[in-house]
Scaffold this motif. Structure first.
Motif, mmCIF file in Angstrom:
data_model
loop_
_atom_site.group_PDB
_atom_site.id
_atom_site.type_symbol
_atom_site.label_atom_id
_atom_site.label_comp_id
_atom_site.label_asym_id
_atom_site.label_seq_id
_atom_site.Cartn_x
_atom_site.Cartn_y
_atom_site.Cartn_z
ATOM 1 N N ALA A 49 -1.074 -6.724 11.477
ATOM 2 C CA ALA A 49 -2.031 -7.188 10.563
ATOM 3 C C ALA A 49 -3.092 -8.262 11.327
ATOM 4 O O ALA A 49 -2.438 -8.953 12.113
ATOM 5 C CB ALA A 49 -1.443 -7.864 9.239
ATOM 6 N N TYR A 59 -4.938 -4.355 7.987
ATOM 7 C CA TYR A 59 -3.487 -3.997 8.189
ATOM 8 C C TYR A 59 -3.243 -2.622 8.736
ATOM 9 O O TYR A 59 -4.079 -1.757 8.242
ATOM 10 C CB TYR A 59 -2.951 -3.814 6.664
ATOM 11 C CG TYR A 59 -2.933 -5.421 5.875
ATOM 12 C CD1 TYR A 59 -3.777 -5.545 5.116
ATOM 13 C CD2 TYR A 59 -1.599 -6.178 6.284
ATOM 14 C CE1 TYR A 59 -3.504 -6.880 4.449
ATOM 15 C CE2 TYR A 59 -1.669 -7.214 5.333
ATOM 16 C CZ TYR A 59 -2.680 -7.717 4.521
ATOM 17 O OH TYR A 59 -2.591 -8.961 4.096
ATOM 18 N N ASP A 61 -1.782 1.048 8.722
ATOM 19 C CA ASP A 61 -1.506 1.897 7.604
ATOM 20 C C ASP A 61 0.049 1.975 7.092
ATOM 21 O O ASP A 61 0.448 1.998 5.879
ATOM 22 C CB ASP A 61 -1.844 3.438 7.892
ATOM 23 C CG ASP A 61 -3.179 3.549 7.762
ATOM 24 O OD1 ASP A 61 -3.549 4.510 8.429
ATOM 25 O OD2 ASP A 61 -4.069 2.818 7.446
ATOM 26 N N LYS A 64 0.511 -1.420 4.872
ATOM 27 C CA LYS A 64 -0.221 -1.550 3.665
ATOM 28 C C LYS A 64 0.428 -1.510 2.289
ATOM 29 O O LYS A 64 1.406 -0.533 2.141
ATOM 30 C CB LYS A 64 -1.539 -0.530 3.667
ATOM 31 C CG LYS A 64 -2.703 -0.886 4.581
ATOM 32 C CD LYS A 64 -3.620 0.100 4.444
ATOM 33 C CE LYS A 64 -4.697 -0.294 5.525
ATOM 34 N NZ LYS A 64 -6.001 0.979 5.409
#
Length: 110
Positions: A49, A59, A61, A64
């Motif tokens: 991040a 972020y 994936d 997230k």
């Protein structure tokens, strides 16, 4: 010169939470983007991040909806929820990808 010191890592069970902190010193910290990266054994370091000086976030994936990055002046945080075994890695704090902390180990295991 920028110095970064991470803290907050440790051992947690799957589904648990941890909060990482990074204390940054240096006059240029507040003007630059900051971020968290991680490196698992045998894998390349990857972005987790990032957060700009204005607070815009980005972020990976894979995190997230589970991780939240935030900053308060020269301190950076990563709230990690719903942790999974695949989140196990050494987590590094960075300023502008030019300065790096020493890393803090996060282990997710039952």
């Amino acid at each position: 010169q920028v110095q970064l010191v991470e803290s907050g890592g440790g051992l947690v069970q799957p589904g648990g939470s941890l909060r990482l902190s990074c204390a940054a010193s240096g006059s240029s910290v507040r003007m630059n983007a900051m971020g968290w990266y991680r490196q698992a054994p045998g894998k390349e370091r990857e972005m987790v991040a990032t957060i700009s000086s204005r607070g815009n976030t980005n972020y990976a994936d894979s995190v997230k909806g589970r991780f939240i990055i935030s900053r308060d002046n020269a301190k950076l945080y990563l709230q990690m929820n719903s942790l999974k075994p695949e989140d196990t890695a050494v987590y590094y704090c960075t300023v502008a990808l030019a300065y790096w902390g020493q890393g803090t180990q996060v282990t997710v295991s039952s």
